[in-house]
Design a protein around this motif. Structure first.
Motif, PDB file in Angstrom:
ATOM      1  N   ASP A 187      49.289  15.793  27.713  1.00 55.85           N
ATOM      2  CA  ASP A 187      48.896  16.696  26.632  1.00 55.85           C
ATOM      3  C   ASP A 187      47.741  17.577  27.115  1.00 55.85           C
ATOM      4  O   ASP A 187      46.591  17.142  27.156  1.00 55.85           O
ATOM      5  N   ASP A 191      46.379  20.129  25.736  1.00 54.93           N
ATOM      6  CA  ASP A 191      45.408  20.396  24.674  1.00 54.93           C
ATOM      7  C   ASP A 191      44.404  19.253  24.572  1.00 54.93           C
ATOM      8  O   ASP A 191      43.210  19.467  24.373  1.00 54.93           O
ATOM      9  N   GLN A 192      44.865  18.027  24.736  1.00 59.62           N
ATOM     10  CA  GLN A 192      43.964  16.876  24.684  1.00 59.62           C
ATOM     11  C   GLN A 192      42.981  16.918  25.851  1.00 59.62           C
ATOM     12  O   GLN A 192      41.812  16.561  25.685  1.00 59.62           O
ATOM     13  N   ARG A 205      41.752  19.567  27.262  1.00 59.95           N
ATOM     14  CA  ARG A 205      40.739  20.576  26.915  1.00 59.95           C
ATOM     15  C   ARG A 205      39.824  20.095  25.789  1.00 59.95           C
ATOM     16  O   ARG A 205      38.605  20.242  25.852  1.00 59.95           O
ATOM     17  N   ARG A 206      40.425  19.521  24.755  1.00 56.99           N
ATOM     18  CA  ARG A 206      39.624  19.022  23.622  1.00 56.99           C
ATOM     19  C   ARG A 206      38.695  17.901  24.062  1.00 56.99           C
ATOM     20  O   ARG A 206      37.576  17.778  23.557  1.00 56.99           O
TER      21      ARG A 206
END
Length: 183
Positions: free
Chosen positions: A140, A142-143, A145-146
Motif C-alpha cells: 500500500d 499510500d500507507q 507515505r502516510r
C-alpha cells in the motif's frame, strides 16, 4: 513465540526486518529498544495462521499477547498497525510500527531484485519503484507515505533510515549481495 507461530521463511524475514527498523528508531529517539524491537517481531504473529482480515489477523495475536501479559503500549501498537481495526496510533511506538511495516517489506522487495541486494540502495531507487504500481503490487503506497507523515519525517529520510537499519542485518534478512558467477 515467533518461531512457534510463524513457519514461513518470508514472514519471519519480514518481522525481523521490521524489528531492525524499530530498534534503530528506538535507539535514535532514546526509547526502549527491547520493547520496540519485540513490537516489530510480534506485529504479524498471527498473519500466517489467521490471514483473514475480517475475523483473523491481528485479533488472535492481540488476544495471545494480552494473555501473556505483554505491555498495553505494545498491544495498542500492534492493533494500530491494522488500520481496519480503527485503533488510533497515539504513541511514538504505534506511529513508528505503522511507518516501518509496509516500507520494510517494500525495501526488501526492492533489494531482492538487485544483484547487490540492499547494499548501495538509495531512497531515489526505492521511490522510483514506489511509482511503479506493478512492482510489489500488494504494498500500500499510500500507507508508506502516510506512515512517514504520521511519524513527522521526510519520506526520503525515512526510506534512508529504514534501508540503513535493514542493511545492518542483510545476511539474516536474505538481502546481502549475491555472489557473482564467474564469466
Amino acid at each position: 513465540m515467533v518461531c512457534e507461530w510463524i513457519s514461513s521463511d518470508s514472514l519471519r524475514k519480514h518481522v525481523l526486518g521490521v524489528e531492525a527498523a524499530m530498534r534503530a528508531y528506538a535507539r535514535d529517539s532514546g526509547e526502549d529498544e527491547e520493547l520496540w524491537g519485540i513490537t516489530g517481531l510480534v506485529h504479524d504473529l498471527d498473519y500466517e495462521r489467521y490471514p483473514d482480515l475480517e475475523t483473523g489477523h491481528p485479533r488472535h495475536a492481540l488476544s495471545e499477547l494480552e494473555a501473556r501479559g505483554y505491555p498495553a503500549e505494545l498491544i495498542d501498537a500492534v492493533a494500530g498497525h491494522a488500520e481496519f481495526l480503527g485503533v488510533p496510533r497515539t504513541t511514538p511506538l504505534a506511529k513508528t510500527l505503522f511507518a516501518v511495516d509496509e516500507l520494510s517489506g517494500f525495501i526488501a522487495a526492492c533489494a531482492l531484485v538487485r544483484p547487490t541486494g540492499i547494499e548501495g540502495m538509495t531512497p531515489k531507487s526505492v521511490n522510483k519503484k514506489l511509482k511503479t504500481p506493478s512492482f510489489a503490487a500488494g504494498v500500500d503506497r499510500d500507507q508508506v507515505r502516510r506512515g512517514a507523515e504520521e511519524l513527522g519525517v521526510d519520506l526520503d529520510h525515512h526510506v534512508a533510515f529504514v534501508i540503513e537499519a535493514m542493511a545492518g542485518r542483510a545476511d539474516q534478512l536474505g538481502l546481502a549481495p549475491r555472489p557473482q558467477s564467474p564469466a
